[in-house]
Design an enzyme around this catalytic site. Structure first.
Site, short mmCIF file in Angstrom:
data_model
loop_
_atom_site.label_atom_id
_atom_site.label_comp_id
_atom_site.label_asym_id
_atom_site.label_seq_id
_atom_site.Cartn_x
_atom_site.Cartn_y
_atom_site.Cartn_z
N SER A 140 0.84 -1.20 0.00
CA SER A 140 0.00 0.00 0.00
C SER A 140 0.87 1.24 0.00
CB SER A 140 -0.89 0.01 1.25
OG SER A 140 -1.54 1.25 1.41
N TYR A 197 -0.93 -0.06 10.41
CA TYR A 197 -1.11 -0.65 9.07
C TYR A 197 -0.01 -0.16 8.12
CZ TYR A 197 -3.37 -1.33 4.48
OH TYR A 197 -3.65 -1.67 3.18
N LYS A 230 2.82 -2.41 6.22
CA LYS A 230 2.98 -2.46 4.77
C LYS A 230 4.39 -2.06 4.35
CE LYS A 230 -1.10 -3.85 3.45
NZ LYS A 230 -1.28 -5.19 2.81
#
Length: 260
Positions: free
Chosen positions: A141, A154, A158
């Site tokens: 991402s 998160y 990533k």
């Protein structure tokens, strides 16, 4: 991208492949001729299908190494091989760092970084022993390359996932290729949770140079390419699938007359 990519007879596993981006990837592999297995904790509301064929569903929690190993053992025994793994399972709620404790954020890291490592190791044990090796794809991402307020754990996971893929690519070469698709914003059935109603989605889309959010099938086409023989010399790479990225905020904030 269809059968010209030469995936007929190959076996592809897509984690989190029952909806959203994962389902788009699974459909692309079906159209390319692969046998597709999708896995998740819960079955899809309806079969994931394309080109008159359907993906097989197997239930698994990718955070449980024993369950993951059992699933791959079953696939290898019944299909004879595992050619492609797409580590798509993941995600996060909006959660500012100071709103909860470290243990909650650690669970987000577990799902988005530790689980893909667990699944990749299980797939690698099969791929390294078979003729032709295999291909592992991480779904990364843009949150891993820029500040990610509200989803910091998160974004950190990533970022780590992309680095993990590059290290895997070196350690597992030449038998197994490992690459990352770095995604921007994607329009899925849950897009409203992130961007609001249709007006909100349209407003967000205007910030993307391509003028729209990605569709799951856009991601699927890129995944099929990286898994195919057309990408045989590509490993340890990160492919940006983000429509040109995000327009820098300072361009709109600056009070400068740029003319026509």
């Amino acid at each position: 991208m269809g059968r010209a990519c030469g995936l007929e007879g190959r076996v592809a596993v897509v984690t989190g492949g029952t909806r959203g981006v994962g389902a788009g990837i699974a459909r692309a592999f079906l159209r390319a001729g692969a046998q597709v297995v999708v896995c998740a904790r819960r079955p899809p509301a309806e079969p994931v299908a394309a080109a008159g064929r359907a993906a097989r569903f197997l239930p698994v929690d990718v955070r449980r190494p024993e369950a993951v190993a059992g699933m791959f053992g079953r696939i290898a025994e019944e299909a004879g091989r595992v050619d492609v793994l797409v580590n798509n399972a993941g995600g996060t709620p909006y959660r500012p760092l100071g709103a909860t404790d470290a243990a909650v954020h650690a669970r987000i890291v577990e799902l988005n970084l530790v689980a893909p490592l667990t699944v990749s190791l299980a797939a690698h044990r099969i791929m390294r022993e078979q003729p032709g090796g295999g291909s592992v794809l991480m779904i990364g991402s843009v949150s891993g390359a820029r500040p990610s307020p509200g989803t910091a754990a998160y974004g950190a996971a990533k970022a780590g996932l992309e680095h993990l893929a590059r290290s895997m690519a070196v350690e597992w070469a030449p038998a197994v290729r490992v690459n990352t698709l770095v995604l921007g914003m994607v329009r899925t059935e849950s897009a409203h949770l992130h961007y609001g109603d249709e007006d909100g989605v349209a407003a967000v889309a205007r910030t993307v140079p391509a003028g729209r959010l990605a569709e799951p099938d856009d991601v699927g086409g890129a995944a099929v390419f990286l898994a195919s023989d057309r990408a045989a010399y590509i490993t340890g790479a990160s492919l940006l699938v983000h429509g040109g990225g995000e327009r820098p905020a300072f361009l709109d904030a600056a009070n400068v007359d740029r003319g026509s």
